[in-house]
Design a protein around this motif. Structure first.
Motif, PDB file in Angstrom:
ATOM      1  N   TYR A   1       9.864   9.470 -14.861  1.00  0.00           N
ATOM      2  CA  TYR A   1       9.854   8.312 -15.860  1.00  0.00           C
ATOM      3  C   TYR A   1      10.095   8.885 -17.094  1.00  0.00           C
ATOM      4  O   TYR A   1       9.199  10.098 -17.490  1.00  0.00           O
ATOM      5  N   CYS A   2      11.015   8.929 -18.010  1.00  0.00           N
ATOM      6  CA  CYS A   2      11.150   9.545 -19.249  1.00  0.00           C
ATOM      7  C   CYS A   2      10.781   8.138 -20.497  1.00  0.00           C
ATOM      8  O   CYS A   2      11.485   7.177 -20.142  1.00  0.00           O
ATOM      9  N   ARG A   3      10.153   8.592 -21.518  1.00  0.00           N
ATOM     10  CA  ARG A   3      10.089   7.124 -22.391  1.00  0.00           C
ATOM     11  C   ARG A   3      11.342   6.919 -23.149  1.00  0.00           C
ATOM     12  O   ARG A   3      11.521   5.936 -23.562  1.00  0.00           O
ATOM     13  N   LYS A   4      12.092   7.988 -23.482  1.00  0.00           N
ATOM     14  CA  LYS A   4      13.275   7.715 -23.902  1.00  0.00           C
ATOM     15  C   LYS A   4      14.530   8.745 -23.194  1.00  0.00           C
ATOM     16  O   LYS A   4      14.333   9.724 -22.535  1.00  0.00           O
ATOM     17  N   TRP A   5      15.596   7.991 -23.321  1.00  0.00           N
ATOM     18  CA  TRP A   5      16.881   8.457 -22.837  1.00  0.00           C
ATOM     19  C   TRP A   5      17.215   9.997 -23.466  1.00  0.00           C
ATOM     20  O   TRP A   5      16.902  10.268 -24.464  1.00  0.00           O
ATOM     21  N   GLY A   6      17.451  10.952 -22.208  1.00  0.00           N
ATOM     22  CA  GLY A   6      17.462  12.295 -22.613  1.00  0.00           C
ATOM     23  C   GLY A   6      16.299  13.173 -22.825  1.00  0.00           C
ATOM     24  O   GLY A   6      16.323  14.285 -22.956  1.00  0.00           O
TER      25      GLY A   6
ATOM     26  N   GLY B   1      13.560   3.785 -22.231  1.00  0.00           N
ATOM     27  CA  GLY B   1      13.194   4.673 -21.263  1.00  0.00           C
ATOM     28  C   GLY B   1      13.832   4.895 -20.271  1.00  0.00           C
ATOM     29  O   GLY B   1      14.896   3.947 -19.893  1.00  0.00           O
ATOM     30  N   ARG B   2      13.720   5.518 -19.041  1.00  0.00           N
ATOM     31  CA  ARG B   2      14.457   6.052 -17.839  1.00  0.00           C
ATOM     32  C   ARG B   2      13.531   6.264 -16.688  1.00  0.00           C
ATOM     33  O   ARG B   2      12.571   6.983 -16.641  1.00  0.00           O
ATOM     34  N   LEU B   3      13.654   5.292 -15.698  1.00  0.00           N
ATOM     35  CA  LEU B   3      13.026   5.347 -14.566  1.00  0.00           C
ATOM     36  C   LEU B   3      13.791   5.762 -13.477  1.00  0.00           C
ATOM     37  O   LEU B   3      14.870   4.972 -13.155  1.00  0.00           O
ATOM     38  N   ALA B   4      13.681   6.734 -12.570  1.00  0.00           N
ATOM     39  CA  ALA B   4      14.335   7.146 -11.670  1.00  0.00           C
ATOM     40  C   ALA B   4      13.472   7.321 -10.276  1.00  0.00           C
ATOM     41  O   ALA B   4      12.575   7.907 -10.309  1.00  0.00           O
ATOM     42  N   MET B   5      14.320   6.819  -9.151  1.00  0.00           N
ATOM     43  CA  MET B   5      13.609   7.395  -7.779  1.00  0.00           C
ATOM     44  C   MET B   5      14.808   7.506  -6.983  1.00  0.00           C
ATOM     45  O   MET B   5      15.830   7.113  -7.009  1.00  0.00           O
TER      46      MET B   5
ATOM     47  N   PRO C   1       5.497  14.916 -16.797  1.00  0.00           N
ATOM     48  CA  PRO C   1       5.034  15.493 -15.376  1.00  0.00           C
ATOM     49  C   PRO C   1       3.919  14.904 -14.974  1.00  0.00           C
ATOM     50  O   PRO C   1       3.069  14.422 -15.521  1.00  0.00           O
ATOM     51  N   GLY C   2       4.084  14.598 -13.526  1.00  0.00           N
ATOM     52  CA  GLY C   2       2.775  13.833 -12.889  1.00  0.00           C
ATOM     53  C   GLY C   2       2.812  12.619 -13.102  1.00  0.00           C
ATOM     54  O   GLY C   2       1.794  11.791 -12.723  1.00  0.00           O
ATOM     55  N   TRP C   3       3.967  11.873 -13.562  1.00  0.00           N
ATOM     56  CA  TRP C   3       3.835  10.533 -13.784  1.00  0.00           C
ATOM     57  C   TRP C   3       3.440   9.780 -12.624  1.00  0.00           C
ATOM     58  O   TRP C   3       4.085  10.059 -11.447  1.00  0.00           O
ATOM     59  N   GLN C   4       2.705   8.394 -12.667  1.00  0.00           N
ATOM     60  CA  GLN C   4       2.341   7.538 -11.624  1.00  0.00           C
ATOM     61  C   GLN C   4       2.574   6.237 -12.159  1.00  0.00           C
ATOM     62  O   GLN C   4       2.370   5.941 -13.330  1.00  0.00           O
ATOM     63  N   LEU C   5       3.167   5.506 -11.425  1.00  0.00           N
ATOM     64  CA  LEU C   5       3.271   3.967 -11.712  1.00  0.00           C
ATOM     65  C   LEU C   5       1.965   3.396 -12.442  1.00  0.00           C
ATOM     66  O   LEU C   5       0.963   3.182 -11.655  1.00  0.00           O
ATOM     67  N   PRO C   6       1.902   2.982 -13.789  1.00  0.00           N
ATOM     68  CA  PRO C   6       0.683   2.282 -14.326  1.00  0.00           C
ATOM     69  C   PRO C   6       0.617   0.778 -13.875  1.00  0.00           C
ATOM     70  O   PRO C   6       1.505  -0.064 -13.747  1.00  0.00           O
ATOM     71  N   PHE C   7      -0.564   0.544 -13.763  1.00  0.00           N
ATOM     72  CA  PHE C   7      -0.878  -1.061 -13.507  1.00  0.00           C
ATOM     73  C   PHE C   7      -0.617  -1.751 -14.380  1.00  0.00           C
ATOM     74  O   PHE C   7      -0.305  -3.122 -14.181  1.00  0.00           O
ATOM     75  N   ARG C   8      -0.470  -1.541 -15.665  1.00  0.00           N
ATOM     76  CA  ARG C   8      -0.295  -2.254 -16.782  1.00  0.00           C
ATOM     77  C   ARG C   8       1.362  -2.857 -16.449  1.00  0.00           C
ATOM     78  O   ARG C   8       2.012  -3.462 -17.514  1.00  0.00           O
TER      79      ARG C   8
ATOM     80  N   PRO D   1       0.833  -1.161   0.133  1.00  0.00           N
ATOM     81  CA  PRO D   1      -0.134  -0.084   0.119  1.00  0.00           C
ATOM     82  C   PRO D   1       0.768   1.137   0.051  1.00  0.00           C
ATOM     83  O   PRO D   1       1.925   1.275   0.322  1.00  0.00           O
ATOM     84  N   GLY D   2       0.138   2.251  -0.463  1.00  0.00           N
ATOM     85  CA  GLY D   2       0.684   3.803  -0.419  1.00  0.00           C
ATOM     86  C   GLY D   2       1.585   3.943  -1.671  1.00  0.00           C
ATOM     87  O   GLY D   2       1.563   3.358  -2.699  1.00  0.00           O
ATOM     88  N   GLU D   3       2.018   5.218  -1.663  1.00  0.00           N
ATOM     89  CA  GLU D   3       2.743   5.712  -2.908  1.00  0.00           C
ATOM     90  C   GLU D   3       4.318   5.414  -2.329  1.00  0.00           C
ATOM     91  O   GLU D   3       5.064   5.873  -1.618  1.00  0.00           O
ATOM     92  N   ASN D   4       4.728   4.271  -3.176  1.00  0.00           N
ATOM     93  CA  ASN D   4       6.040   3.811  -2.666  1.00  0.00           C
ATOM     94  C   ASN D   4       7.250   4.094  -3.257  1.00  0.00           C
ATOM     95  O   ASN D   4       8.457   4.246  -2.540  1.00  0.00           O
ATOM     96  N   PHE D   5       7.227   4.732  -4.653  1.00  0.00           N
ATOM     97  CA  PHE D   5       8.463   5.222  -5.209  1.00  0.00           C
ATOM     98  C   PHE D   5       8.604   6.771  -4.761  1.00  0.00           C
ATOM     99  O   PHE D   5       7.736   7.548  -4.832  1.00  0.00           O
TER     100      PHE D   5
END
Length: 112
Positions: free
Chosen positions: A27-32, A65-69, A37-44, A18-22
């Motif tokens: 997240y960026c779809r492509k490097w660079g 892409g690039r996921l950072a936290m 903005p406002g990205w949230q982890l998608p259920f898919r 539960p909760g906002e874990n990240f």
């Protein structure tokens, strides 16, 4: 590939616990590219339990892409899930060798 596997592990945990874990994620779809903005982890991104809706709907963490936290947090830890994921991805179940790695390598060279 290693980063993608870690992203899968953290995604699986975040979608179950539960909760906002990240913490401070982006997240960026492509490097660079600029972060979404406002990205949230998608259920898919759950590659096990998510059922795609249409033929263009995909599941699982994208390989591009690039996921950072800055971190991961939760209010309730699902210990069984964490243990299962740990066995799948980590070497935590392997016993520590009785010798240091350099000693094992030295011994291997002496036998040849």
């Amino acid at each position: 590939y290693d980063e993608w596997k870690v992203a899968n592990l953290l995604t699986r945990l975040a979608l179950k616990e539960p909760g906002e874990n990240f913490v401070d994620n982006e997240y960026c779809r492509k490097w660079g590219a600029d972060p979404s903005p406002g990205w949230q982890l998608p259920f898919r991104w759950d590659d096990i339990d998510y059922e795609p809706v249409g033929e263009n709907d995909t599941r699982g963490v994208p390989r591009e892409g690039r996921l950072a936290m800055k971190g991961y947090t939760t209010t309730v830890e699902f210990h069984q899930l964490r243990s299962t994921l740990g066995e799948y991805v980590l070497l935590s179940g392997i016993q520590r060798p009785g010798q240091a790695v350099f000693e094992i390598e030295n011994d291997a060279h002496l036998d040849n």
